[in-house]
Design a protein around this motif. Structure first.
Motif, PDB file in Angstrom:
ATOM      1  N   ARG A   8       0.842  -1.171   0.000  1.00  0.00           N
ATOM      2  CA  ARG A   8       0.000   0.000   0.000  1.00  0.00           C
ATOM      3  C   ARG A   8       0.889   1.236   0.000  1.00  0.00           C
ATOM      4  NH1 ARG A   8      -3.210   2.301   4.066  1.00  0.00           N
ATOM      5  NH2 ARG A   8      -2.077   1.093   5.578  1.00  0.00           N
ATOM      6  N   ASP A 154      -3.364 -22.648   6.148  1.00  0.00           N
ATOM      7  CA  ASP A 154      -2.998 -21.975   4.904  1.00  0.00           C
ATOM      8  C   ASP A 154      -1.493 -21.801   4.803  1.00  0.00           C
ATOM      9  OD1 ASP A 154      -3.838 -20.743   2.483  1.00  0.00           O
ATOM     10  OD2 ASP A 154      -3.253 -18.820   3.347  1.00  0.00           O
ATOM     11  N   GLN A 189       1.873 -15.661   9.338  1.00  0.00           N
ATOM     12  CA  GLN A 189       0.445 -15.810   9.084  1.00  0.00           C
ATOM     13  C   GLN A 189      -0.327 -16.172  10.348  1.00  0.00           C
ATOM     14  OE1 GLN A 189       0.131 -17.818   5.390  1.00  0.00           O
ATOM     15  NE2 GLN A 189      -2.084 -17.673   5.441  1.00  0.00           N
ATOM     16  N   ALA A 192      -1.157 -13.080  12.032  1.00  0.00           N
ATOM     17  CA  ALA A 192      -2.316 -12.411  11.443  1.00  0.00           C
ATOM     18  C   ALA A 192      -3.604 -13.017  11.992  1.00  0.00           C
ATOM     19  CB  ALA A 192      -2.273 -12.532   9.928  1.00  0.00           C
ATOM     20  N   ARG A 195      -4.222 -11.874  15.542  1.00  0.00           N
ATOM     21  CA  ARG A 195      -4.729 -10.494  15.576  1.00  0.00           C
ATOM     22  C   ARG A 195      -6.251 -10.473  15.440  1.00  0.00           C
ATOM     23  NH1 ARG A 195      -2.220  -5.996  14.451  1.00  0.00           N
ATOM     24  NH2 ARG A 195      -0.509  -7.036  13.399  1.00  0.00           N
ATOM     25  N   GLU A 255       4.606  -8.718  17.909  1.00  0.00           N
ATOM     26  CA  GLU A 255       4.756  -9.278  16.574  1.00  0.00           C
ATOM     27  C   GLU A 255       6.076  -8.814  15.947  1.00  0.00           C
ATOM     28  OE1 GLU A 255       1.444  -8.408  14.133  1.00  0.00           O
ATOM     29  OE2 GLU A 255       2.236  -9.503  12.415  1.00  0.00           O
TER      30      GLU A 255
ATOM     31  N   ALA B   5       6.112  -3.091   5.707  1.00  0.00           N
ATOM     32  CA  ALA B   5       4.708  -3.250   5.345  1.00  0.00           C
ATOM     33  C   ALA B   5       4.171  -4.583   5.857  1.00  0.00           C
ATOM     34  CB  ALA B   5       4.551  -3.169   3.838  1.00  0.00           C
ATOM     35  N   GLU B   6       5.041  -5.592   5.843  1.00  0.00           N
ATOM     36  CA  GLU B   6       4.609  -6.913   6.319  1.00  0.00           C
ATOM     37  C   GLU B   6       4.130  -6.835   7.764  1.00  0.00           C
ATOM     38  OE1 GLU B   6       5.341  -9.111   2.933  1.00  0.00           O
ATOM     39  OE2 GLU B   6       4.441  -9.748   4.787  1.00  0.00           O
ATOM     40  N   LEU B   7       4.788  -5.935   8.522  1.00  0.00           N
ATOM     41  CA  LEU B   7       4.503  -5.891   9.949  1.00  0.00           C
ATOM     42  C   LEU B   7       3.490  -4.819  10.295  1.00  0.00           C
ATOM     43  CD1 LEU B   7       8.148  -6.406  10.944  1.00  0.00           C
ATOM     44  CD2 LEU B   7       6.284  -7.971  11.366  1.00  0.00           C
ATOM     45  N   ASP B   8       3.122  -4.044   9.315  1.00  0.00           N
ATOM     46  CA  ASP B   8       2.137  -3.008   9.562  1.00  0.00           C
ATOM     47  C   ASP B   8       0.800  -3.654   9.895  1.00  0.00           C
ATOM     48  OD1 ASP B   8       1.187  -0.381   9.604  1.00  0.00           O
ATOM     49  OD2 ASP B   8       0.203  -0.736   7.689  1.00  0.00           O
ATOM     50  N   PRO B   9       0.187  -3.249  11.008  1.00  0.00           N
ATOM     51  CA  PRO B   9      -1.050  -3.912  11.399  1.00  0.00           C
ATOM     52  C   PRO B   9      -2.115  -3.884  10.324  1.00  0.00           C
ATOM     53  CG  PRO B   9      -0.607  -1.945  12.732  1.00  0.00           C
ATOM     54  CD  PRO B   9       0.626  -2.260  11.980  1.00  0.00           C
ATOM     55  N   GLU B  10      -2.194  -2.775   9.603  1.00  0.00           N
ATOM     56  CA  GLU B  10      -3.265  -2.678   8.617  1.00  0.00           C
ATOM     57  C   GLU B  10      -3.019  -3.619   7.454  1.00  0.00           C
ATOM     58  OE1 GLU B  10      -3.401   1.936   9.787  1.00  0.00           O
ATOM     59  OE2 GLU B  10      -2.549   1.281   7.912  1.00  0.00           O
ATOM     60  N   VAL B  11      -1.750  -3.693   7.053  1.00  0.00           N
ATOM     61  CA  VAL B  11      -1.441  -4.599   5.964  1.00  0.00           C
ATOM     62  C   VAL B  11      -1.662  -6.031   6.421  1.00  0.00           C
ATOM     63  CG1 VAL B  11       0.343  -5.375   4.395  1.00  0.00           C
ATOM     64  CG2 VAL B  11       0.161  -2.977   4.956  1.00  0.00           C
ATOM     65  N   GLY B  12      -1.360  -6.279   7.711  1.00  0.00           N
ATOM     66  CA  GLY B  12      -1.621  -7.618   8.253  1.00  0.00           C
ATOM     67  C   GLY B  12      -3.068  -7.982   8.074  1.00  0.00           C
ATOM     68  N   ARG B  14      -5.064  -6.828   5.867  1.00  0.00           N
ATOM     69  CA  ARG B  14      -5.369  -7.020   4.463  1.00  0.00           C
ATOM     70  C   ARG B  14      -4.883  -8.396   4.001  1.00  0.00           C
ATOM     71  NH1 ARG B  14      -3.027  -5.343  -0.049  1.00  0.00           N
ATOM     72  NH2 ARG B  14      -1.375  -4.217   0.976  1.00  0.00           N
ATOM     73  N   ARG B  15      -3.696  -8.785   4.526  1.00  0.00           N
ATOM     74  CA  ARG B  15      -3.178 -10.109   4.177  1.00  0.00           C
ATOM     75  C   ARG B  15      -4.145 -11.176   4.634  1.00  0.00           C
ATOM     76  NH1 ARG B  15       2.856 -11.533   5.109  1.00  0.00           N
ATOM     77  NH2 ARG B  15       1.682 -13.388   5.568  1.00  0.00           N
ATOM     78  N   LEU B  16      -4.751 -10.926   5.777  1.00  0.00           N
ATOM     79  CA  LEU B  16      -5.709 -11.880   6.286  1.00  0.00           C
ATOM     80  C   LEU B  16      -6.873 -12.014   5.318  1.00  0.00           C
ATOM     81  CD1 LEU B  16      -6.053 -13.456   8.956  1.00  0.00           C
ATOM     82  CD2 LEU B  16      -7.829 -11.817   9.453  1.00  0.00           C
ATOM     83  N   ALA B  19      -5.804 -14.152   2.676  1.00  0.00           N
ATOM     84  CA  ALA B  19      -5.786 -15.554   3.086  1.00  0.00           C
ATOM     85  C   ALA B  19      -7.200 -16.112   3.064  1.00  0.00           C
ATOM     86  CB  ALA B  19      -5.192 -15.671   4.487  1.00  0.00           C
ATOM     87  N   ARG B  22      -8.249 -16.858  -0.409  1.00  0.00           N
ATOM     88  CA  ARG B  22      -7.712 -18.096  -0.959  1.00  0.00           C
ATOM     89  C   ARG B  22      -8.502 -19.302  -0.446  1.00  0.00           C
ATOM     90  NH1 ARG B  22      -1.689 -18.510   0.139  1.00  0.00           N
ATOM     91  NH2 ARG B  22      -1.575 -16.271   0.366  1.00  0.00           N
ATOM     92  N   ASN B  23      -9.092 -19.096   0.693  1.00  0.00           N
ATOM     93  CA  ASN B  23      -9.994 -20.080   1.254  1.00  0.00           C
ATOM     94  C   ASN B  23      -9.410 -21.483   1.362  1.00  0.00           C
ATOM     95  OD1 ASN B  23     -12.070 -21.334   2.314  1.00  0.00           O
ATOM     96  ND2 ASN B  23     -13.594 -20.471   0.935  1.00  0.00           N
ATOM     97  N   TYR B 167      -8.191   1.671   2.161  1.00  0.00           N
ATOM     98  CA  TYR B 167      -7.032   0.914   1.677  1.00  0.00           C
ATOM     99  C   TYR B 167      -7.088   0.756   0.165  1.00  0.00           C
ATOM    100  CZ  TYR B 167      -5.948  -0.509   6.436  1.00  0.00           C
ATOM    101  OH  TYR B 167      -5.629  -0.521   7.742  1.00  0.00           O
TER     102      TYR B 167
END
Lengths: 273, 286
Positions: A8, A154, A189, A192, A195, A255, B5-12, B14-16, B19, B22-23, B167
């Protein structure tokens, strides 16, 4: 590069300088607080007590007389439920991630329970455990286990094939493979998932205390409302907001600390490229 | 920048969402769909046997057959369908109104750097408050009725939609934005042809999260304040000791939740069939 990584891109503020940096995130919350304080003081409506009274109550009641009788028990329930959910979620997630047949056999059942709106599990928990602490801990654990479980599965499924093959090539034992390769690889993951579980745990602890409890934050808020003790009710809501915020910051720090190796390894990988 | 960015809570978060997209479990019915049936069958048989033989105390868990009979009975009872109707009404109204409010607001806030930086602390604080904490407040203001349920559902569904919209706007490809700029595409055209298309997948994810949350809040409110709906029925069945009925209602609730999830996914697929995120998905979530 940013685009390819799906990162982002938050545009910069149009001005620079330390003062602007500090002032920009602060002016609106401050203005809002002042407005609320002025309005609640001048309108004199029962439902909206003066802000100063609410803040006073927050310190005298929530962080004072009720701290050990209500706030701490809620936090302990949350922590216990989360801890159980984390252990079961990761353990079961690893097993389900590795055993394809087991995963396929259990997933319809898990999908079904996960799909249920979390509050409907409360009557079920009450049937099993009555209305005590164990019911609330069970409920929190049951609700929080799913995000952690699904994220772990996952992560195991999307494990780097090279890593997998390296493990077999060096004939690394199953135990070592799980503990030293899969678990660390899944950690970002899993975090995540935890969280999401955090937010769910806060919802469920308040909800379960509202419906069936004799103490706790949720219980006290509901009782305050029934007694028209508005300062306590708003104080409790304020406490929950602060609590959620502080917990999420603590979580982000944990984290960052736990996953610092992950960040570093990524850095070195990028440097090599 | 990537590692931060990987550790940014918001991006986390979004990654979720990615995920979730992808189900993990979604493909159970395709590859070895028999396994899923076998799993359910084994579970039901063990449940039935364990309760019939008394291995599991039947005051906690009635046999499956008893629940099935009860399920048939409540399905023919109109009061169940009325409750389902109220629950669905609350869910749908909450979701639709929240979408109509949150998406334009989110796009607006996402476009303006200043308003995002100013609003961020307020957004973070407000969304940290668990939505159920507002139940007592809403009861005071609007009383014990379906309106309270809908207000809370709107409030709770608002946040994921709002944040996803922000976002989404911030994630618009800068190259695309600059290209639009270079070709002197006007503000309005840029919005319609560049910003909105790349924001919609985020909004779609937001709608999916908001749908779950809306249902959660509708049920929770119905249970706490006793407003009409499935939540209250389940609560009543439990407090009245009618366990088979409670389990049968839980089953109905589960089927309803999965059905709603499925509908949302299908709509998303139809509307976003042009977007690449739809082609990478492995299976359909049941």
């Amino acid at each position: 590069m940013n685009v390819l990584n799906g990162e982002r891109t938050i545009p910069r503020l149009p001005w620079k300088g330390a003062l602007a940096k500090v002032f920009t995130p602060l002016w609106l919350p401050l203005l809002t607080l002042i407005l609320i304080a002025v309005i609640t003081r001048s309108i004199n409506v029962l439902y909206f007590p003066p802000l100063t009274e609410v803040i006073g109550n927050l310190f005298s009641t929530w962080l004072g007389s009720k701290l050990f009788s209500d706030v701490i028990p809620s936090l302990i329930r949350m922590a216990a439920g989360l801890a159980i959910a984390i252990v079961i979620g990761i353990g079961l997630g690893l097993v389900m991630g590795m055993g394809a047949r087991f995963r396929r056999m259990t997933s319809p059942i898990i999908e079904f329970i996960r799909g249920l709106p979390a509050p409907t599990l409360l009557p079920f928990a009450m049937v099993l455990f009555g209305i005590g602490d164990s019911m609330k801990i069970f409920l929190i654990a049951l609700v929080c286990v799913f995000p952690i479980l699904l994220n772990t599965i996952d992560a195991v499924l999307s494990m780097n094939p090279t890593l997998r093959m390296t493990c077999s090539a060096y004939s690394i034992g199953k135990f070592d493979r799980v503990i030293r390769v899969m678990l660390p690889g899944a950690m970002p993951q899993i975090f995540a998932g935890i969280r999401t579980a955090f937010a769910l745990a806060l919802i469920m602890v308040v909800f379960s205390e509202m419906l069936s409890s004799t103490d706790g934050i949720g219980h006290l808020i509901l009782i305050a409302q029934r007694n028209y003790d508005m300062a306590t009710m708003w104080g409790g809501i304020m406490l929950l907001g602060i609590l959620g915020y502080v917990l999420s910051i603590l979580f982000a720090l944990t984290e960052k600390y736990v996953l610092s190796w992950h960040r570093r390894s990524k850095e070195s990988r990028l440097a090599n490229v | 920048m990537t590692k931060l960015a990987e550790l940014d809570p918001e991006v986390g978060q979004r990654r979720l969402a990615v995920a979730e997209r992808r189900n993990v479990l979604g493909s159970w019915w395709r590859k070895g769909s028999a396994d899923g049936f076998i799993g359910v069958l084994i579970a039901l048989c063990v449940w039935e046997l364990a309760t019939q033989t008394g291995l599991l105390p039947s005051q906690y868990l009635p046999p499956v057959t008893t629940i099935a009979v009860e399920l048939y009975e409540i399905l023919t009872d109109p009061s169940l369908w009325v409750a389902i109707g109220w629950t669905l009404w609350g869910w749908a109204l909450g979701l639709v109104i929240a979408t109509l409010v949150a998406v334009p607001l989110g796009i607006f806030v996402g476009l303006s750097v200043f308003s995002y930086a100013s609003l961020k602390p307020i957004i973070e604080t407000l969304r940290s408050i668990p939505s159920v904490a507002w139940i007592p407040v809403i009861v005071l203001i609007s009383g014990v009725n379906l309106n309270s349920v809908v207000y809370l559902a709107i409030y709770a569904a608002f946040w994921p939609l709002f944040i996803q919209a922000i976002y989404g706007v911030q994630d618009v490809n800068p190259v695309a934005r600059s290209t639009a700029n270079v070709f002197k595409l006007g503000r309005v055209s840029t919005f319609w042809h560049v910003i909105l298309p790349s924001t919609t997948p985020y909004i779609a994810t937001g709608i999916r999260i908001a749908s779950t949350i809306s249902l959660l809040v509708v049920v929770a409110t119905s249970m706490v304040i006793g407003a009409p709906g499935l939540g209250m029925l389940i609560s009543l069945a439990q407090s009245g000791g009618a366990l088979p009925k409670m389990y049968a209602l839980l089953f109905v609730m589960g089927v309803l939740a999965l059905g709603l999830n499925y509908v949302i996914l299908m709509v998303e697929r139809k509307l976003l069939h042009w977007h690449s995120s739809q082609h990478t998905r492995k299976g359909i979530s049941p």
